[in-house]
Design an enzyme around this catalytic site. Sequence first.
Site, PDB file in Angstrom:
ATOM      1  N   TYR A 139      65.657  51.906  34.696  1.00  7.86           N
ATOM      2  CA  TYR A 139      64.444  51.528  34.810  1.00  7.86           C
ATOM      3  C   TYR A 139      63.668  52.888  34.109  1.00  7.86           C
ATOM      4  O   TYR A 139      63.774  54.290  34.410  1.00  7.86           O
ATOM      5  CB  TYR A 139      63.455  51.538  35.781  1.00  7.86           C
ATOM      6  CG  TYR A 139      61.932  51.076  35.724  1.00  7.86           C
ATOM      7  CD1 TYR A 139      60.921  50.216  35.386  1.00  7.86           C
ATOM      8  CD2 TYR A 139      60.824  51.949  36.464  1.00  7.86           C
ATOM      9  CE1 TYR A 139      60.320  50.042  35.349  1.00  7.86           C
ATOM     10  CE2 TYR A 139      59.730  52.168  36.416  1.00  7.86           C
ATOM     11  CZ  TYR A 139      59.226  51.104  35.855  1.00  7.86           C
ATOM     12  OH  TYR A 139      57.830  50.679  35.931  1.00  7.86           O
ATOM     13  N   ASP A 176      66.129  59.955  30.354  1.00  5.71           N
ATOM     14  CA  ASP A 176      65.693  59.340  31.307  1.00  5.71           C
ATOM     15  C   ASP A 176      65.878  60.046  32.220  1.00  5.71           C
ATOM     16  O   ASP A 176      66.191  59.012  33.512  1.00  5.71           O
ATOM     17  CB  ASP A 176      64.952  58.305  31.357  1.00  5.71           C
ATOM     18  CG  ASP A 176      64.074  57.584  32.193  1.00  5.71           C
ATOM     19  OD1 ASP A 176      63.891  58.540  32.669  1.00  5.71           O
ATOM     20  OD2 ASP A 176      63.602  56.555  32.648  1.00  5.71           O
ATOM     21  N   LYS A 193      57.582  62.633  37.415  1.00  4.05           N
ATOM     22  CA  LYS A 193      57.823  62.581  38.728  1.00  4.05           C
ATOM     23  C   LYS A 193      57.726  64.375  38.893  1.00  4.05           C
ATOM     24  O   LYS A 193      56.727  65.753  39.752  1.00  4.05           O
ATOM     25  CB  LYS A 193      58.692  63.002  39.734  1.00  4.05           C
ATOM     26  CG  LYS A 193      58.918  60.567  39.130  1.00  4.05           C
ATOM     27  CD  LYS A 193      59.992  59.884  40.175  1.00  4.05           C
ATOM     28  CE  LYS A 193      60.023  58.701  39.881  1.00  4.05           C
ATOM     29  NZ  LYS A 193      59.290  57.700  39.960  1.00  4.05           N
TER      30      LYS A 193
END
Length: 440
Positions: A152, A247, A280
């Site tokens: 994702y 990612d 994050k």
Amino acid sequence: MNDHSSFPRGKLTNAQLFERAQKVIPGGVNSPVRAFRAVGGTPRFIARAEGPFIIDAEGKRYIDYIGSWGPMILGHGHPAVLEAVQKAALDGFSFGAPTEREVELAEEILKLVPSMEQLRLVSSGTEAAMSALRLARGATGRHKIVKFEGCYHGHADALLVKAGSGLATFGNPTSAGVPPEVVQHTLVLEYNNPEQLDEVFALHGADIACVVIEPIAGNMNFVRAAVPFMKQLRELCTRHGAMLMFDEVMTGFRVALGSAQSLYARAIPGFEPDISVFGKVIGGGMPLAAFGAKRAVMQQLAPLGPVYQAGTLSGNPVATACGLATLREIQRPGFFDALGERTRALVDGLVAVARETGVPLAGDCEGGMFGFFFADSLPQNYGAVMATDRERFNRFFHGMLDAGVYFAPAMYEAGFVSAAHTEREIADTVAAAAKTFASL
Ligand SMILES: Cc1ncc(COP(=O)(O)O)c(C=O)c1O
């Protein structure tokens, strides 16, 4: 662990809050997985958090293994971070003009991730991945992108894609509202499948702008890209002039101080991705993310180059203060060794007590990120993850929740340990798991 004595009378329960929420917010939540759809039951409404704990609206305390889905690597309310945020807020929330602090944060991140020479700050992982994708396409002049099933990268249209019927065909949107034309350039492969990698480059190599991958896929629980697979991917990208995009929104500053790319660089001499995406941990719980690459690539971005990208709140001064304070703490000597040991103790403990009760469980971890599967061995791709025992996971999840341990409410999500988790919380978790496994 489960203290209801502080339940504030007259306040709403989780169930009442959920009912109220559903009237004004679709599904009662602002991000789907929070709704507990995968596991059933009532989502807990969190009133506050401290250290390794979150406390719900009814005053029940849980050991938190979600950590806001990754950012809270220091646990909740770390004093140095709180102080930095409070100070920054007093100076102003947002200016829409450059600040020294965002330069400092960029310098700090670049110092720790040598594959990047420049970066740009944004406000969410979705925004970072979407912008990095545009940059890869702009820099290469190519349209096609390759992603992997089960990874994702946020919810930009071009990345909401599942595999089509074959490699010669393109993917199908996974969401309504994404026109097939928008994903016509997105190819989806099986994770850790070397043959498909060879095939896609043989068919489309000259047209591929980038291959985007979660190096340790946390959106299918915890699946590592095998080192030979990563080596092959790097070689194919280089040979065909495609960019390799890491990612690291989840793995960045979470699995190691140098992020997942430092682990692959240890195993594959000279290894570097071409573009990296972070989120994050770099915001420490505030809306902050980034994407970066070598200077020549980054200079394709506006205002220097033709690739447009912008943001009203990008590099927000309060968020950057939070991120900087967090990054400084995780650089303390021994931080990742201690975090890694604690996480390993959790995973080993869970696997051991599962075996004792005859429950098949496989687990893995790196730094402060972990996963466990109700299966005999670790799955290597999305299909294998989804074939693990969902019913058992759901019963385990609720058993643990009742016992005051909050794991992610879906079997395809990773878990996170923070520096605030002590041996005590790990031991309490393993003890609760022993009882829960026995009742499955
Ligand atoms: C690997 C990865 N990339 C991108 C994103 C999207 O980030 P955000 O939720 O901040 O938009 C996520 C979110 O969980 C993620 O795990």
